[in-house]
Every structure is written in C-alpha cells, then in structure tokens.
Write a protein that holds these residues in place. Structure first.
Motif, short mmCIF file in Angstrom:
data_model
loop_
_atom_site.label_atom_id
_atom_site.label_comp_id
_atom_site.label_asym_id
_atom_site.label_seq_id
_atom_site.Cartn_x
_atom_site.Cartn_y
_atom_site.Cartn_z
N ASN A 191 0.94 -1.22 -0.02
CA ASN A 191 0.04 0.06 -0.05
C ASN A 191 0.87 1.22 0.01
N ASN A 208 -4.98 0.37 6.46
CA ASN A 208 -4.05 -0.35 6.00
C ASN A 208 -2.95 -0.89 6.59
N GLN A 234 -6.65 -10.89 6.75
CA GLN A 234 -6.83 -11.33 5.33
C GLN A 234 -6.35 -10.18 4.58
N THR A 235 -5.88 -8.92 5.06
CA THR A 235 -5.49 -7.95 4.12
C THR A 235 -4.26 -7.55 4.59
N GLY A 236 -3.71 -6.95 3.69
CA GLY A 236 -2.27 -6.24 4.02
C GLY A 236 -0.93 -6.97 3.26
N THR A 237 -0.03 -6.19 3.47
CA THR A 237 1.25 -7.11 3.14
C THR A 237 1.92 -7.79 4.37
#
Length: 283
Positions: free
Chosen positions: A49, A162, A188-191
C-alpha cells in the motif's frame, strides 16, 4: 654462495608470510568484527500500500552478547547506530547469546532499552537461545524494554486501515517453528513480512504464497570469506547465505549480523552489518 642466497631468500619469504599471517589474524579478530557497516537494501513488494512507501525496517541479527567481540561498549554502539537510522520498526532476528543466558540479561536489557522506533521493536528467538538451558533472562530483557516477542505470532501495523503484518516463527533448528499456526493469525488484508532466524526456512515460507519478504540471519554471511572460495555457513543456511534472494514471489534478505561465533571468533571480508530494509511498491 648460491645456496646461501637461496637460504636467505627463503628466510625473507618466510618472514614476509609470517608477517602477513600475523597482520591478517590481528585484523580478522580485532578490527573487522568491530567495524560495523550500515547497509541500505531497497525491496520492492507487489501490492504494498502507498502508505507504507519508504517504510524503514532496521534488522539486527546475531548479536552474540558477551562474546570476544560483543562487549557492553560494542552492543551500545550497535543500538546507537540502529537508532540513528530513524527506523519505523526494528526487527531482531535471533541469537542474542552464544551459550548460556545467565550473565547476559543486564547487558542486553541495557542495549534493548536504547532501541527506539516509531512502531516499536519486534523479536524472534534463534537457535542459540533455544539451545540454552534457560532463556528466561533473554525473555526478561526483551520484556523490560517492551519488545514484542513473536513466537509463531503476528504483529500488525495499521496506517489508516491499511496493514503491514510482521509475522515471526520460533526457531526452526529446534523444531519450534509453527508456520501453519502463524499463518492462521495473519489478517486477510495487508502486506505480510516474515521473521525467521534460519534463512533456508524461506523454501517453506515461499510455498505458502502468503509472504512478500522474509528477514533472516543465522549464517553470519559466512563470517570468514576468502577469495575464490565458497562461503561456509551453518546448517539451515546452506542455500541462502548472504544478501537478497528471490524464491518464487518471496524475497529473502539474509543479514550477516553484527556478532561473531567461533572458533575462530573472527570476520574477514564480511563486516558486521546493521541492515536497513526500505520497502517500496513494485512497479
């Protein structure tokens, strides 16, 4: 006369060879192990992001406190140079001791307390910790400095919703690493970035397709690197010894660390390194 010249020439060559060997030994044991370098590594990660563009992680690995090289003064110097990089996060990737931890708690706690980063400090255990009889002193030193110990755990950094997820597995050499448990805790999201002490663990991490980057140590970069000869590294650092690698979609950075083990407790052509990992979005 011819034999006399030959003997004198041989003696001269022998004296030169002894002088070179002596100077090299002094350098490898007394100078290079204390000659810290700060290396910046730019890493491009797919899907990063934009809020994490330029995010700076300082990696410190393989401190080996109370060794012949890593005394209190050198350990404080490492902490000072790490802070000087103004990191967003500091990641400690194991091996804070060489043998037993009993006499290292106060020294490590003093150095750890000097580590400052915007998003804190995270740590994992290495094989030298797990091979010790009692690692309570290490855990106490980390806890006293409010360092987050990731034993098959995840620490998430939130920027306006984020996420940058820092996962850490316990030591692989002593079969304490639990990758499925760690992955279960990933949002479930992100780096996702993985801390794993032994670099060859990257083959397992890459197979999951869940991580963009792994940070490891353990190898000491070979520690003694001779021209035209392969680097010699410990078990579980045979494939990936030093620097940046790509395994499928996973990038791996192997730090040569800041400390030494032995025998011999020396470095040659492989300076101790404070690694500054700077994240960028892949173009």
């Amino acid at each position: 006369m011819r034999w006399r010249r030959l003997i004198l020439t041989s003696i001269k060559f022998l004296l030169v060879a002894i002088s070179i060997l002596f100077a090299t030994t002094i350098y490898a044991q007394g100078i290079e192990p204390r000659w810290l370098t700060v290396k910046t590594i730019d890493v491009q990660i797919v899907g990063l992001n934009p809020v994490f563009e330029g995010y700076k992680i300082v990696q410190l690995s393989d401190l080996h406190a109370r060794s012949a090289v890593m005394d209190r003064q050198q350990l404080e110097k490492v902490a000072m140079l790490a802070d000087r990089q103004q990191p967003d996060l500091i990641a400690l990737t194991g091996d804070y001791i060489t043998k037993e931890a009993d006499d290292s708690e106060e020294m490590l706690a003093n150095a750890f307390s000097k580590l400052q980063a915007k998003d804190g400090v995270v740590a994992i255990m290495g094989n030298h910790e797990r091979g010790a009889r009692d690692i309570t002193p290490i855990e106490s030193a980390l806890q006293a400095s409010k360092i987050k110990l990731l034993n098959n755990d995840v620490y998430s950094i939130d920027r306006h919703g984020n996420l940058l997820n820092i996962a850490g597995v316990d030591d692989f050499c002593f079969k304490r690493a639990n990758l499925p448990q760690t992955i279960e805790q990933l949002p479930q999201t992100g780096t996702n970035i993985l801390l794993a002490h032994e670099p060859d663990f990257a083959d397992l991490a890459a197979a999951t397709n869940r991580f963009g980057l792994q940070l490891s140590g353990h190898s000491h970069g070979g520690q003694i690197v001779l021209p035209f000869l392969p680097r010699i590294a410990p078990r579980l650092a045979q494939k990936y010894i030093n620097g940046l690698y790509r395994i499928g979609d996973l990038q791996l950075y192997v730090s040569p660390g800041v400390g030494t083990t032995g025998p011999p407790t020396a470095r040659f052509n492989c300076r101790p390194e404070i690694s500054v990992i700077v994240l960028h979005k892949s173009k």
